[in-house]
Enzyme design. Structure first.
Site, short mmCIF file in Angstrom:
data_model
loop_
_atom_site.label_atom_id
_atom_site.label_comp_id
_atom_site.label_asym_id
_atom_site.label_seq_id
_atom_site.Cartn_x
_atom_site.Cartn_y
_atom_site.Cartn_z
N ASN A 1 0.83 -1.19 0.00
CA ASN A 1 0.00 0.00 0.00
C ASN A 1 0.87 1.25 0.00
O ASN A 1 2.10 1.16 0.01
CB ASN A 1 -0.96 -0.03 1.20
CG ASN A 1 -2.30 0.60 0.87
OD1 ASN A 1 -2.37 1.63 0.23
ND2 ASN A 1 -3.37 -0.04 1.33
N HIS B 1 22.26 2.53 13.75
CA HIS B 1 23.50 3.27 13.96
C HIS B 1 24.32 2.58 15.04
O HIS B 1 23.80 1.80 15.84
CB HIS B 1 23.21 4.72 14.34
CG HIS B 1 22.73 5.52 13.18
ND1 HIS B 1 23.58 6.05 12.24
CD2 HIS B 1 21.47 5.84 12.77
CE1 HIS B 1 22.87 6.67 11.31
NE2 HIS B 1 21.59 6.55 11.61
N ALA C 1 -1.61 -3.45 13.14
CA ALA C 1 -1.35 -2.05 12.86
C ALA C 1 -0.59 -1.40 14.01
O ALA C 1 -0.86 -1.67 15.18
CB ALA C 1 -2.66 -1.31 12.62
N LYS D 1 4.20 -8.54 20.69
CA LYS D 1 4.14 -9.83 21.38
C LYS D 1 3.07 -10.68 20.70
O LYS D 1 2.10 -10.15 20.17
CB LYS D 1 3.77 -9.63 22.85
CG LYS D 1 4.84 -8.90 23.65
CD LYS D 1 4.44 -8.83 25.10
CE LYS D 1 5.37 -8.13 26.03
NZ LYS D 1 6.53 -7.50 25.63
N ARG E 1 -2.08 -14.36 19.60
CA ARG E 1 -2.78 -15.62 19.39
C ARG E 1 -2.31 -16.29 18.10
O ARG E 1 -1.69 -15.66 17.25
CB ARG E 1 -4.28 -15.47 19.40
CG ARG E 1 -4.90 -14.78 18.21
CD ARG E 1 -6.43 -14.77 18.35
NE ARG E 1 -7.05 -13.93 17.37
CZ ARG E 1 -7.38 -14.32 16.15
NH1 ARG E 1 -7.14 -15.56 15.76
NH2 ARG E 1 -7.95 -13.49 15.31
#
Length: 193
Positions: A87, A117, A160, A180, A183
């Site tokens: 997108n 860096h 998201a 994390k 499920r």
């Protein structure tokens, strides 16, 4: 992909005043011109693929769709599979290498970062790179950030705005900062109606 350079930069620091950094900056400068041309004005899907071919020095399959604007800083270390949708406003910082396998979806404003860096303040303008790999049928959600060295597993979903700092296992959904596992994905081989 520029494999010779890829081998020279893998797992070692690139110092700001080095000859290698000067070589990288030359390629980056040419890439910036191509990316700016690609992102200026309207281009159909075929024209975008032609620009991506010039940017990456690789053939781009006709099943790859990239919505503009699309940003990459180096360009030569991106590998696209087939049936990919990216997108708009996606950023690839690809010096360390970004591999996008078949059937991957990448949402708007996602960032795939392969460069970091150096920690030592005296060398901070130098770089250290690690590749990013997005495996088959993965979905990267809008605004997600994938950090250096991360592999997103097959069929995985990155929610998201997640910040992914570690590998994502196959068939898992990750969310949050740092991301994390929330499920496992229920796999149904038949399409839902």
């Amino acid at each position: 992909m520029d494999y010779a350079l890829q081998t020279r930069i893998a797992e070692r620091p690139i110092y700001a005043d080095s000859e290698l950094m000067k070589e990288i900056d030359l390629v980056k400068g040419n890439n910036e011109r191509l990316v700016m041309e690609m992102n200026t004005g309207y281009h159909d899907v075929a024209a975008v693929r032609a620009y991506l071919k010039s940017i990456t020095d690789q053939a781009i399959d006709e099943t790859v769709t990239v919505s503009l604007p699309f940003y990459t800083d180096y360009g030569k270390h991106i590998t696209f599979g087939k049936h990919i949708f990216i997108n708009n406003n996606v950023l690839f910082v690809d010096l360390g290498g970004i591999t996008i396998d078949d059937h991957v979806l990448i949402g708007p404003r996602a960032s795939l970062i392969t460069v970091n860096h150096l920690e030592n303040p005296a060398d901070r303008r130098g770089l250290f790179v690690k590749p990013v790999h997005i495996k088959r049928n993965a979905w990267i959600g809008a605004g997600a950030t994938i950090l250096p060295g991360v592999t997103v597993g097959e069929n995985a979903i990155v929610a998201a705005n997640a910040t992914v700092t570690k590998d994502v296992p196959d068939n898992m959904i990750v969310a949050g900062t740092p991301a994390k596992v929330i499920r496992k994905i229920k796999i149904n081989l038949e399409k839902e109606l």
